[in-house]
Scaffold this motif. Sequence first.
Motif, PDB file in Angstrom:
ATOM      1  N   ALA A 149      32.610  48.726  40.373  1.00 26.85           N
ATOM      2  CA  ALA A 149      32.465  47.457  39.659  1.00 26.85           C
ATOM      3  C   ALA A 149      33.799  46.808  39.331  1.00 26.85           C
ATOM      4  N   ALA A 150      34.874  47.257  39.969  1.00 24.54           N
ATOM      5  CA  ALA A 150      36.195  46.722  39.648  1.00 24.54           C
ATOM      6  C   ALA A 150      37.106  46.875  40.851  1.00 24.54           C
ATOM      7  N   GLU A 151      38.265  46.231  40.765  1.00 25.88           N
ATOM      8  CA  GLU A 151      39.245  46.306  41.846  1.00 25.88           C
ATOM      9  C   GLU A 151      40.644  46.223  41.244  1.00 25.88           C
ATOM     10  N   TYR A 152      41.527  47.048  41.767  1.00 26.22           N
ATOM     11  CA  TYR A 152      42.922  47.006  41.352  1.00 26.22           C
ATOM     12  C   TYR A 152      43.756  46.626  42.568  1.00 26.22           C
ATOM     13  N   SER A 153      44.597  45.599  42.440  1.00 27.82           N
ATOM     14  CA  SER A 153      45.381  45.124  43.569  1.00 27.82           C
ATOM     15  C   SER A 153      46.869  45.107  43.251  1.00 27.82           C
ATOM     16  N   LEU A 154      47.659  45.455  44.249  1.00 30.45           N
ATOM     17  CA  LEU A 154      49.114  45.401  44.171  1.00 30.45           C
ATOM     18  C   LEU A 154      49.578  44.497  45.303  1.00 30.45           C
ATOM     19  N   ILE A 155      50.246  43.395  44.977  1.00 31.68           N
ATOM     20  CA  ILE A 155      50.619  42.389  45.966  1.00 31.68           C
ATOM     21  C   ILE A 155      52.119  42.141  45.942  1.00 31.68           C
ATOM     22  N   TRP A 162      53.086  41.470  42.179  1.00 34.02           N
ATOM     23  CA  TRP A 162      52.018  41.341  41.191  1.00 34.02           C
ATOM     24  C   TRP A 162      51.085  42.546  41.281  1.00 34.02           C
ATOM     25  N   ALA A 163      50.583  42.978  40.142  1.00 34.09           N
ATOM     26  CA  ALA A 163      49.512  43.967  40.099  1.00 34.09           C
ATOM     27  C   ALA A 163      48.436  43.413  39.172  1.00 34.09           C
ATOM     28  N   TYR A 164      47.172  43.589  39.564  1.00 35.40           N
ATOM     29  CA  TYR A 164      46.079  43.048  38.753  1.00 35.40           C
ATOM     30  C   TYR A 164      44.938  44.045  38.679  1.00 35.40           C
ATOM     31  N   ASP A 165      44.492  44.297  37.455  1.00 31.69           N
ATOM     32  CA  ASP A 165      43.370  45.192  37.188  1.00 31.69           C
ATOM     33  C   ASP A 165      42.188  44.359  36.701  1.00 31.69           C
ATOM     34  N   SER A 166      41.162  44.211  37.536  1.00 34.85           N
ATOM     35  CA  SER A 166      40.041  43.339  37.175  1.00 34.85           C
ATOM     36  C   SER A 166      39.214  43.911  36.031  1.00 34.85           C
ATOM     37  N   LYS A 167      39.220  45.225  35.874  1.00 36.09           N
ATOM     38  CA  LYS A 167      38.423  45.846  34.818  1.00 36.09           C
ATOM     39  C   LYS A 167      38.896  45.417  33.432  1.00 36.09           C
ATOM     40  N   ALA A 289      47.569  34.169  55.665  1.00 37.93           N
ATOM     41  CA  ALA A 289      48.617  33.991  54.656  1.00 37.93           C
ATOM     42  C   ALA A 289      48.046  34.030  53.245  1.00 37.93           C
ATOM     43  N   SER A 290      46.800  33.568  53.071  1.00 40.94           N
ATOM     44  CA  SER A 290      46.182  33.539  51.743  1.00 40.94           C
ATOM     45  C   SER A 290      45.922  34.939  51.192  1.00 40.94           C
ATOM     46  N   THR A 291      45.951  35.948  52.071  1.00 39.53           N
ATOM     47  CA  THR A 291      45.734  37.330  51.631  1.00 39.53           C
ATOM     48  C   THR A 291      46.740  37.718  50.556  1.00 39.53           C
ATOM     49  N   PHE A 292      47.944  37.164  50.649  1.00 37.41           N
ATOM     50  CA  PHE A 292      49.030  37.584  49.760  1.00 37.41           C
ATOM     51  C   PHE A 292      49.279  36.604  48.616  1.00 37.41           C
ATOM     52  N   ASP A 293      48.403  35.631  48.469  1.00 38.95           N
ATOM     53  CA  ASP A 293      48.499  34.693  47.345  1.00 38.95           C
ATOM     54  C   ASP A 293      47.878  35.323  46.101  1.00 38.95           C
ATOM     55  N   PHE A 294      48.510  35.103  44.955  1.00 37.20           N
ATOM     56  CA  PHE A 294      47.920  35.588  43.704  1.00 37.20           C
ATOM     57  C   PHE A 294      48.333  34.700  42.544  1.00 37.20           C
ATOM     58  N   THR A 295      47.352  34.330  41.752  1.00 35.92           N
ATOM     59  CA  THR A 295      47.563  33.624  40.489  1.00 35.92           C
ATOM     60  C   THR A 295      46.717  34.333  39.433  1.00 35.92           C
ATOM     61  N   PRO A 296      47.306  34.727  38.299  1.00 37.37           N
ATOM     62  CA  PRO A 296      46.513  35.427  37.276  1.00 37.37           C
ATOM     63  C   PRO A 296      45.296  34.603  36.855  1.00 37.37           C
ATOM     64  N   PRO A 297      44.129  35.235  36.769  1.00 39.70           N
ATOM     65  CA  PRO A 297      42.934  34.514  36.323  1.00 39.70           C
ATOM     66  C   PRO A 297      43.105  33.998  34.895  1.00 39.70           C
TER      67      PRO A 297
END
Length: 432
Positions: A149-155, A162-167, A289-297
């Motif tokens: 139910a969650a995903e952790y990403s390192l970009i 950036w690292a983001y923890d959706s949980k 290219a969008s694979t590596f885009d990240f903006t904090p929610p």
Amino acid sequence: MAPYEPEQDTSGTGELRAGRRKAARYVVPVAVAGVAAATIGLVPALATSGDPDLPDVTAQELIEKIAASDTQQLSGNVKISTDLGLPSFGGDMAGGFAPGGGGGDEGGDGKGSAADPQSKLMELASGTHTLRVAADGPDKQKLSVLDDAAEYSLIHNGDDVWAYDSKSNEAYHSKTEGKAHGKDSGKDSAKKDLPEGVPSTPKELAEEALKAVDDTTSVKVDGTAQVAGRDAYRLVIKPKQAGSTVGQITVAVDSETGTPLKFTLSPAGGGSAVVDAGFTKVDFGKPSASTFDFTPPKGAKVTEADDAEAGKHGFKDGGKEFGGKEFGKEFEGKEFKGGQDLNGLNVIGKGWNSIAELELPGGQGLPTGGSGDVPPDAQRLLDSLGDQVSGKFGSGTVFKTRLVNALITEDGKVYAGAVTKDALVKAANAAK
């Protein structure tokens, strides 16, 4: 299927090691057994299908193919399983014990970030995880750990990591210094900012394993396999020495690109693999290219790396000196012999039977029930975690995993390595 190749004796030959000459000898970089075990992890048996008919290659040629592999672009899914015989390191427990971790607090108390990579990626040291990976050259990489139910990403994208923890809806951000110091230094800064304690792809694991290839190692090509729909050779690496807990390492190498597709570490004691990491799907095309885009929610708590540095619990460089690759760099190119002292760490033996010897602070071992310092229940717990041993060195306790074992003596000495209990006792006796 390509015919099996007779085992190649690597003693007395420089050719087999030519492609990996820069690699250090195999050393288990441990300060405590739990941290050592966590940095080594990986496992199930090669889940492959088919036996492709490929041209014969020698072990030397296959190692050189791996060394020459320069895969810059890929995407796919990786399944990684680790069975060290330890309790799960998942969740907050992983964050709390990860060197440099911020504690994984989801309450946002300012002491750390649940998205801190040094904390989150320690979870890969236990259990089974599915990763989604993508890369487009040295400046764009993404790794996502998928949960139910969650995903952790390192970009990593250019100058930003950036690292983001959706949980927990928390993000962690650091900047590289490429713009300030030039094109090349940006790549170096990115490597420094990305966590290096836990190898997370078959290629990283294979590179670490190939550092062990010396005259104590048997290497051969053992047929072919198909992994993630790709034809591959099976490279098998085995210790020649008795006393190692490592049975063998199997690397499935893509026949076209030389990219390791699967890594399996099997213990000498038999049973399931200690570590198994392999692609279940892989594409060597250019990711979007969008694979590596990240903006904090919106509403996400964002922690800047500079602000979090003070919360590293006193570990220099986020604890990398105990985390694996950064620690290991201290040993590259050095010959280790019994009795050589290096920053308080003495390495006994060589090759797969290397044993790290060090002293605990205070010069004394674990408290025992006989000392009156430990309540009976606590003593029973300590006793259940290890085996009591004795010898010329005195007495002590051996704490065991399926790969790394550690002997802590009553006078505060620690002997640790990917070796058997008997090998640790022998080393402690010889040190007296």
